[in-house]
Write an enzyme that holds these catalytic residues in place. Structure first.
Site, PDB file in Angstrom:
ATOM      1  N   CYS A   1      47.304   9.767 -77.502  1.00  0.00           N
ATOM      2  CA  CYS A   1      47.032  10.055 -78.917  1.00  0.00           C
ATOM      3  C   CYS A   1      48.191   9.564 -79.766  1.00  0.00           C
ATOM      4  CB  CYS A   1      46.826  11.554 -79.120  1.00  0.00           C
ATOM      5  SG  CYS A   1      46.474  11.993 -80.831  1.00  0.00           S
TER       6      CYS A   1
ATOM      7  N   ASN B   1      52.791  21.228 -72.249  1.00  0.00           N
ATOM      8  CA  ASN B   1      52.389  20.545 -73.477  1.00  0.00           C
ATOM      9  C   ASN B   1      50.966  20.878 -73.911  1.00  0.00           C
ATOM     10  OD1 ASN B   1      54.780  19.353 -74.067  1.00  0.00           O
ATOM     11  ND2 ASN B   1      54.213  17.279 -73.484  1.00  0.00           N
ATOM     12  N   TYR B   2      50.190  21.526 -73.023  1.00  0.00           N
ATOM     13  CA  TYR B   2      48.897  22.086 -73.423  1.00  0.00           C
ATOM     14  C   TYR B   2      49.080  23.582 -73.649  1.00  0.00           C
ATOM     15  CZ  TYR B   2      46.564  17.755 -71.967  1.00  0.00           C
ATOM     16  OH  TYR B   2      46.152  16.450 -71.833  1.00  0.00           O
TER      17      TYR B   2
ATOM     18  N   ILE C   1      65.881  19.098 -80.972  1.00  0.00           N
ATOM     19  CA  ILE C   1      65.986  17.729 -80.479  1.00  0.00           C
ATOM     20  C   ILE C   1      66.051  16.773 -81.663  1.00  0.00           C
ATOM     21  CG2 ILE C   1      64.924  15.933 -79.067  1.00  0.00           C
ATOM     22  CD1 ILE C   1      65.729  18.384 -77.463  1.00  0.00           C
TER      23      ILE C   1
ATOM     24  N   GLY D   1      58.203  17.139 -79.437  1.00  0.00           N
ATOM     25  CA  GLY D   1      57.535  18.069 -78.541  1.00  0.00           C
ATOM     26  C   GLY D   1      56.968  17.398 -77.316  1.00  0.00           C
TER      27      GLY D   1
END
Length: 531
Positions: free
Chosen positions: A174, A472-473, A239, A181
């Site tokens: 995507c 990450n999900y 970050i 992130g």
């Protein structure tokens, strides 16, 4: 467009009433601190937005990618900082800590549970938005690139391809996902079987720590560098940028997308996919995605699509697939050769001929409410099991299950090398996704329930003890931390699913050292050992 306009309207009428309460004196004191702490050459004044500012709703809404969190009842920050200089972030950390305020960091807004711009507690919070910090410096001589956290994956891919048609980077499909992130939580995509995850190809990083200091890999030490390359950055600091190692890609790659339905022996094909997808040539990434469609002949039926990337020409691909996976019925006419950057657009489902500059757009092609969950497959799933799964999908609505193959390079890296532990022994990751358009609470609760039911149905076919999940999900269904005296044990509930036991404990040790007072926290962050 109507959905977006309606959602913006909701924000406009609800911002004041749902913004977390902060006294005027606290807000003034916080803003004064931000002004004093920022570099005078880069004043922060114009980058601060409060609910009294007419632009506040737009700034907040602009990077909310899940409309499930764009409602009147969604908690709003009392202040947003659209940082344009590193000193703005340093000031935000120091001033937030001094005033005992909760800080959220947003790079792309794709956090599936919205934790980068909301909280499920009543605590006042502010957002530091990184979208202005998105420079990308590609160095072909060293085959590296420094990428700021506010850049999107599409921008990264475009800037690499701008310099070379023989280089790429393993990350997500995507293009509007933010780097900060995505990289810090693992980062996977269609190059993972050849080159591993994004975090397996990161060589340095820059972070603002809890004291407002800027640290690179040498300054922070290997433990903290390890933690922010797979353990999520938001538990440890802010970050700023990652230095990534570019990977080699051929000038010509091959793609195909084959469709099959239940009436075309799909359960047999799916059974075979689970047997071979993680064992195919490392240059092949063959995904399998199920959804329900209506057929004029049989009614509701399950359809699968098999989007595939091969790092090579189509003749070799057909030979390899038909040797190990003849059930798919691949023909050379199904295949298309193109450049790697064109395959990025292809995998993101852009039409053929779409210009590569499209990757620079930061606007998602679709905005709607959705819910996503994850699982890991470690044992074969039989034809009969898939038939059971298909029937359950048809009972529910809008179900989509994507099986993402592992194996290859992923099986060669130790589960302790990075916090991301899902390596050898993993056949595939499952992504459950449900999208809907109705913005009512009734629809939301219905679809959330459908997703959870499908997840329950899949219990016999996925990992257990723990039932693993992908950071990450982000999925709050699997545990929430109140950050009280039992925080470490509460964190184990989701921490063992995301990281397994050993890595979770090590992450907590790093957290205890670098942020002992737990300033950087959210509902699923890493707690300190002392808690």
């Amino acid at each position: 467009m109507q959905i977006i306009i309606f959602s913006l309207f909701l924000l406009l009428v609800s911002t004041q009433s749902s913004t977390t309460s902060v006294s005027t004196s606290t807000t003034d004191r916080f803003i004064q601190c931000l002004n004093n702490r920022s570099d005078p050459s880069f004043p922060i004044t114009g980058e601060i937005y409060t609910p009294g500012n007419s632009s506040f709703p737009f700034v907040l809404q602009n990077y909310i990618q899940n409309l499930r969190f764009n409602e009147t009842t969604t908690p709003k920050p009392f202040l947003i900082i659209t940082a344009k200089h590193v000193s703005h972030i340093q000031a935000a950390v120091v001033c937030g800590k001094e005033n005992r305020l909760l800080m959220k960091t947003r790079s792309g807004g794709h956090d599936y549970e919205g934790l980068s711009y909301l909280t499920n507690t009543n605590q006042p919070f502010f957002v530091v938005d990184m979208f202005n910090l998105r420079s990308i410096d590609v160095d072909l001589e060293d085959e590296t690139a420094w990428v700021q956290a506010g850049a999107t994956l599409g921008e990264v891919y475009y800037r690499i391809a701008e310099k070379s048609n023989k280089h790429g980077f393993p990350a997500g499909v995507c293009p509007t996902v933010g780097v900060g992130g995505h990289f810090s939580g693992g980062g996977y995509g269609s190059l993972m079987r050849k080159y591993g995850l994004s975090v397996d190809n990161i060589v340095d990083a820059k972070i603002v720590d809890v004291n407002g200091k800027i640290l690179d890999r040498e300054d922070m030490g290997e433990d903290l560098f390890w933690a922010i390359t797979g353990g999520g950055g938001v538990s440890f600091g802010v970050i700023l940028a990652y230095e990534i190692k570019l990977v080699r890609v051929p000038e010509v790659v091959t793609v195909f997308t084959i469709e099959r339905t239940e009436e075309q022996n799909l359960s047999t094909i799916a059974e075979r996919w689970v047997q071979v997808a993680d064992k195919l040539d490392d240059n092949i990434y063959l995904r399998m995605t199920f959804s329900v469609m209506n057929s004029t002949s049989v009614g509701r039926t399950v359809r699968a699509i098999f989007p595939t990337l091969y790092l090579g020409n189509k003749t070799n691909l057909v030979t390899l697939i038909n040797k190990d996976f003849p059930e798919l019925g691949l023909r050379e006419s199904d295949c298309t050769e193109m450049s790697w950057i064109e395959s990025v657009l292809y995998y993101a489902e852009f039409p053929s001929g779409t210009p590569t500059t499209t990757l620079l757009s930061r606007t998602p092609r679709r905005l709607n409410p959705f819910k996503i969950k994850s699982d890991y497959v470690q044992n074969p799933i039989s034809k009969q099991d898939f038939e059971f799964i298909f029937e359950r999908m048809k009972e529910l609505e809008n179900q989509m299950l994507a099986f993402n193959p592992y194996g290859g390079r992923m099986s060669e890296i130790s589960e302790f090398e990075k916090p991301f532990p899902h390596r050898a022994g993993t056949i595939a990751k499952i992504q459950y996704e449900v999208n809907w358009d109705d913005l009512s609470d009734v629809a939301k609760n219905q679809y959330l329930n459908f997703t959870r039911l499908m997840y329950d149905y899949m219990t016999p076919f996925v990992s257990n003890n723990p039932r693993e999940a992908f950071l990450n999900y982000r999925d709050l269904d699997i545990g929430i931390n109140s950050h009280g005296p039992n925080a470490y044990n509460e964190g184990m509930v989701y921490g063992h699913k995301y990281f397994k036991a050993t890595n979770y404990q090590r992450l907590a040790m790093v957290k205890t050292r670098v942020d002992p007072d737990n300033f950087f926290r959210n509902e699923q962050s890493i707690p300190t050992l002392s808690s």
